[in-house]
Scaffold this motif. Structure first.
Motif, PDB file in Angstrom:
ATOM      1  N   LEU A  55      10.839 -15.770  -8.923  1.00  0.00           N
ATOM      2  CA  LEU A  55      10.064 -15.434 -10.119  1.00  0.00           C
ATOM      3  C   LEU A  55       8.726 -16.163 -10.124  1.00  0.00           C
ATOM      4  CD1 LEU A  55      10.123 -14.017 -12.981  1.00  0.00           C
ATOM      5  CD2 LEU A  55      10.978 -16.204 -13.839  1.00  0.00           C
ATOM      6  N   ALA A  56       8.765 -17.459  -9.848  1.00  0.00           N
ATOM      7  CA  ALA A  56       7.527 -18.245  -9.824  1.00  0.00           C
ATOM      8  C   ALA A  56       6.599 -17.746  -8.721  1.00  0.00           C
ATOM      9  CB  ALA A  56       7.856 -19.718  -9.616  1.00  0.00           C
ATOM     10  N   TYR A  57       7.168 -17.454  -7.560  1.00  0.00           N
ATOM     11  CA  TYR A  57       6.366 -16.984  -6.428  1.00  0.00           C
ATOM     12  C   TYR A  57       5.682 -15.662  -6.756  1.00  0.00           C
ATOM     13  CZ  TYR A  57       5.248 -15.755  -1.575  1.00  0.00           C
ATOM     14  OH  TYR A  57       4.589 -15.410  -0.409  1.00  0.00           O
ATOM     15  N   GLY A 102      -3.345 -19.526 -15.808  1.00  0.00           N
ATOM     16  CA  GLY A 102      -2.773 -19.725 -17.131  1.00  0.00           C
ATOM     17  C   GLY A 102      -1.794 -18.623 -17.499  1.00  0.00           C
ATOM     18  N   ALA A 103      -2.148 -17.387 -17.184  1.00  0.00           N
ATOM     19  CA  ALA A 103      -1.265 -16.266 -17.482  1.00  0.00           C
ATOM     20  C   ALA A 103       0.028 -16.353 -16.678  1.00  0.00           C
ATOM     21  CB  ALA A 103      -1.985 -14.951 -17.189  1.00  0.00           C
ATOM     22  N   ILE A 158       5.951 -17.501 -16.367  1.00  0.00           N
ATOM     23  CA  ILE A 158       7.056 -18.218 -15.720  1.00  0.00           C
ATOM     24  C   ILE A 158       7.910 -18.930 -16.758  1.00  0.00           C
ATOM     25  CG2 ILE A 158       7.593 -20.183 -14.209  1.00  0.00           C
ATOM     26  CD1 ILE A 158       5.038 -19.309 -12.596  1.00  0.00           C
ATOM     27  N   THR A 159       7.243 -19.600 -17.690  1.00  0.00           N
ATOM     28  CA  THR A 159       7.996 -20.350 -18.701  1.00  0.00           C
ATOM     29  C   THR A 159       8.605 -19.414 -19.731  1.00  0.00           C
ATOM     30  OG1 THR A 159       5.793 -21.280 -18.931  1.00  0.00           O
ATOM     31  CG2 THR A 159       7.594 -22.751 -19.224  1.00  0.00           C
ATOM     32  N   ALA A 160       7.913 -18.372 -20.083  1.00  0.00           N
ATOM     33  CA  ALA A 160       8.443 -17.430 -21.074  1.00  0.00           C
ATOM     34  C   ALA A 160       9.703 -16.757 -20.545  1.00  0.00           C
ATOM     35  CB  ALA A 160       7.390 -16.379 -21.419  1.00  0.00           C
ATOM     36  N   ARG A 161       9.711 -16.393 -19.285  1.00  0.00           N
ATOM     37  CA  ARG A 161      10.878 -15.739 -18.691  1.00  0.00           C
ATOM     38  C   ARG A 161      12.083 -16.670 -18.664  1.00  0.00           C
ATOM     39  NH1 ARG A 161      10.228 -11.191 -15.337  1.00  0.00           N
ATOM     40  NH2 ARG A 161      12.466 -11.467 -14.920  1.00  0.00           N
ATOM     41  N   ALA A 162      11.832 -17.981 -18.721  1.00  0.00           N
ATOM     42  CA  ALA A 162      12.929 -18.947 -18.724  1.00  0.00           C
ATOM     43  C   ALA A 162      13.386 -19.250 -20.133  1.00  0.00           C
ATOM     44  CB  ALA A 162      12.505 -20.238 -18.028  1.00  0.00           C
TER      45      ALA A 162
END
Length: 498
Positions: free
Chosen positions: A467-469, A482-483, A488-492
């Motif tokens: 996901l991060a990649y 920034g986007a 990445i954090t929102a999906r977690a």
């Protein structure tokens, strides 16, 4: 006019911090090997503070190779200037250096100084290379200089050889042993040095082994302060500030930390009075530094580079990236740390972030990005494994790894050098990447020298890393970074609030 005892009176009429003690009363109690810039902004500065109340701890500097420090400082009576780089920079003249020796020119003089009963401490900043260790952490007896010292103990070339010979001399003279304090930026530095010395003695002078094992302290330490190299611009700036010329000034950030394991014996300086931490848990301080400071550094290096930043201060000025790093430190790394007594983790995190923002320190992201295969397994992977076991989030922790993969791919794509012991293997794997996150992540996770089989096979880890990649793939500047971080954090199940 150059900096010297004769010119110190001139400096005293200026708004500068200079030695307020009588240097004629200072005797030598410390022998230090490796008088480079870091030692002179760090240990020698702490000792300078001590000399205001206890004159027994002047330093004899020993260079194992170069004559440069001797040639610069001897004409200046051992005096030199530190520029403290901060929002309000300042200058300080250090007077703790009483003698500078070049070991190849006078090994017997060095040994006599080490054998003197007044010498109670021997310190070193010689880098890992100077310990002459083999791949298993023991002494490399095949090293040419170690082989020489084993055959010629009275004229050693290495720090280990000097220690072994000086300890034999002290033993035969009936003197108590000195404390041996490694100040190099190595985990378990005291243990490593002790093992090297004992390996040497067992091979050359085995009757001394038991005495060293029982009597000689080798405390572990942790040291920290960013020390940019000296250049002509610094020399000019110091000359303008002091009104005299300094042949070899040095500079560092305001932050400075020294932690020593509580193993010291015999008469000692009052370390605590000058801000040195003496503790039974050096490893706890090392772990906090490795994960909070160095882990955040790697995140800034790889993610910041993708966005086009070139220094730590420019990267941390990006509010989205700064918020991401701060929350990673507080929410993802801090919960897994058990702080030793004397370490306030919240205060330490705040200090780290403040250091990152220091615009007077030009700390290049490209330099921090070097040797990722050697750094990330200690800075980030253990935190990920612990968070997985504890059921904590790893979404943010996957960002430095995913950004490292992209960093390596971009280096290969633009035909730029990869500075890493695994450079060839990294380049080969980067060439096998095709932009598909599952394929590319799997390709890099095949690096068995970096990723354990257990971690590489963890489904949660792979999913978060992919996901991060994927989100970092299109980063070309600050807005896209920034986007990507927000996604990445929102999906977690978390949000970034810049």
């Amino acid at each position: 006019m150059t900096l010297s005892l004769a010119s110190i009176a001139v400096l005293g009429r200026r708004d500068l911090k200079i030695p307020a003690y009588d240097r004629n009363r200072v005797s030598i109690g410390i022998v230090h090997f490796g008088p480079g810039a870091f030692h002179r902004v760090h240990q020698a500065c702490y000792v300078d503070d001590i000399l205001h109340s206890d004159p027994r701890w002047g330093i004899c500097e020993v260079s194992l190779h170069s004559t440069g420090v001797r040639d610069a400082l001897v004409p200046q009576d051992g005096l030199y200037t530190i520029a403290i780089l901060d929002e309000q920079s300042s200058f300080r003249v250090i007077g703790s250096v009483k003698e500078v020796l070049v070991a190849p020119e006078s090994p017997s003089t060095v040994l006599e100084r080490m054998a003197s009963p007044a010498t109670r401490i021997v310190t070193a900043t010689i880098t890992e290379k100077g310990y002459c260790l083999d791949k298993n952490g023991g002494l490399d007896v095949s090293h040419p200089d170690i082989a020489h010292d084993l055959q010629n103990p009275a004229t050693p070339r290495t720090f280990v050889g000097f220690l072994a010979r000086a300890l034999r001399m002290r033993h035969d003279l009936g003197h108590e042993p000195f404390n041996v304090i490694s100040c190099d930026n190595l985990a378990d530095n005291g243990h490593r040095l002790r093992r090297a010395v004992l390996d040497f003695v067992r091979a050359s002078d085995p009757t001394l082994t038991a005495w060293i094992e029982e009597q000689v302290p080798f405390p572990c330490t942790m040291v920290d302060s960013i020390t940019p190299a000296t250049d002509d611009a610094l020399r000019l700036r110091v000359k303008e500030a002091l009104g005299v010329e300094d042949l070899w000034p040095v500079r560092r950030e305001l932050f400075c930390q020294w932690v020593i394991e509580n193993k010291l014996r015999g008469p000692q300086p009052d370390w605590a009075a000058v801000g040195v931490t003496v503790t039974d848990d050096v490893a706890g301080f090392e772990r906090a530094k490795l994960r909070l400071l160095n882990g955040a550094h790697s995140t800034l290096a790889y993610a910041g580079s993708l966005a086009g930043y070139d220094t730590v201060s420019s990267a941390i000025a990006d509010e989205a990236l700064a918020t991401f790093v701060r929350r990673m430190m507080i929410e993802d790394i801090r919960p897994g740390l058990a702080p030793p007594e004397g370490l306030d983790l919240d205060g330490y995190i705040a200090a780290v972030l403040r250091r990152f923002r220091n615009p007077t320190i030009r700390h290049l992201l490209a330099q921090i990005a070097w040797d990722g295969s050697q750094k990330l397994p200690f800075r980030t992977l253990p935190v990920i494994a612990e968070n997985l076991a504890a059921g904590r989030s790893i979404a943010r922790l996957c960002v430095p790894l995913a950004a490292w993969f992209h960093f390596i791919r971009r280096q290969v794509r633009h035909d730029r050098q990869i500075v890493d012991p695994l450079a060839a293997e990294l380049a080969e794997r980067a060439q096998r990447c095709n932009g598909d996150s599952a394929n590319d992540v799997s390709t890099f996770l095949g690096l068995e020298k970096v990723f354990s089989t257990e971690l590489a096979g963890n489904a949660t880890f792979r999913a978060r890393l992919e996901l991060a990649y994927a989100h970092l793939a299109d980063v070309e500047g600050p807005p896209t970074l920034g986007a990507a971080l927000a996604k990445i954090t929102a999906r977690a199940g978390q949000e970034i609030h810049p």
